[in-house]
Design an enzyme around this catalytic site. Structure first.
Site: not given
Length: 245
Positions: A67, A136, A138, A143
């Site tokens: 990314d 979370n 990811h 996400e």
């Protein structure tokens, strides 16, 4: 999932790096997917040390980072390309033409994502992917949400993700860009091997959810349950919810 538990973050990094170095020695032309963030820093430090001892040749390996922040040129000090230069690329003998990155400053994000997916496919996909995991759930910058995307795409980063990345930019979450380009889940799940590192109390709950919870886009990492060759490298704190099941 092959769960490996160590006493400390440093032991996690050393063991994971040793495994990766062995894989590269066994097959020097490996295609590697590489993450950024805080979790892999010590893994990269260990790989640099192995290389500098003359025990690791990376000249024939190919890398794709997972990314990049949207809107940042490669030489911006906040970019993930700059992060990789600082922590790995400047210190090893990867061939520049074999290092692949999203161009966060590309004027057409969709075209850039298509270009990147084509480059991954042309390389034959990933032999080995190294992942971190966000609190979370990811992986890369996929996400949590109602669904996941298979292909590379533009993503708005959650507030939690931006806060997690704040230590990389002087502990100021406002300096973390709002959006990024990321690989989708398909090339990650299609990799021959997946190695995920996690450590610390703030990762314990999500590691447990990833391993024992339902497969759901609300925890993107849970889709790794579908992969046949996943290795988890954990310290004992992050592993506390998976060791005694």
């Amino acid at each position: 999932m092959n769960v490996r538990v160590f006493a400390s973050e440093q032991e996690v990094a050393a063991a994971c790096a040793a495994h990766l170095a062995g894989a590269i020695r066994a097959r020097p032309e490996l295609v590697l997917g590489l993450p950024t963030g805080r979790s892999p820093i010590n893994v990269y430090r260990e790989l640099v040390a192995v290389h500098q001892r003359g025990e690791l040749d990376l000249s024939r390996a190919t890398t794709f980072n997972l990314d990049e922040f949207l809107g940042l040129p490669p030489d911006d000090p906040t970019s993930f390309r700059a992060y990789m230069e600082r922590h790995l690329f400047q210190h090893v003998n990867l061939a520049p033409e074999r290092i692949h990155f999203f161009d966060g400053s590309a004027p057409d994000a969709e075209a850039e994502c298509a270009r990147y997916d084509a480059a991954v496919n042309a390389a034959g996909g990933f032999d080995v992917v190294l992942l971190g995991i966000g609190p979370n759930g990811h992986i890369a910058f996929n996400e949590p949400g109602d669904s996941l995307r298979a292909a590379s795409h533009r993503v708005l980063l959650s507030r939690e993700t931006r806060q997690t990345l704040a230590p990389l930019v002087g502990d100021d979450a406002t300096r973390v860009p709002m959006a990024a380009l990321t690989l989708g889940v398909a090339p990650l799940l299609q990799a021959k091997e997946v190695h995920l590192i996690a450590f610390g109390a703030n990762k314990a709950a999500v590691v447990t959810e990833m391993v024992h919870g339902p497969i759901t886009p609300r925890c993107p990492a849970s889709f790794l349950q579908l992969h046949k060759n996943v290795h988890l490298w954990l310290d004992k704190v992050a592993a506390r919810g998976v060791q005694h099941r």
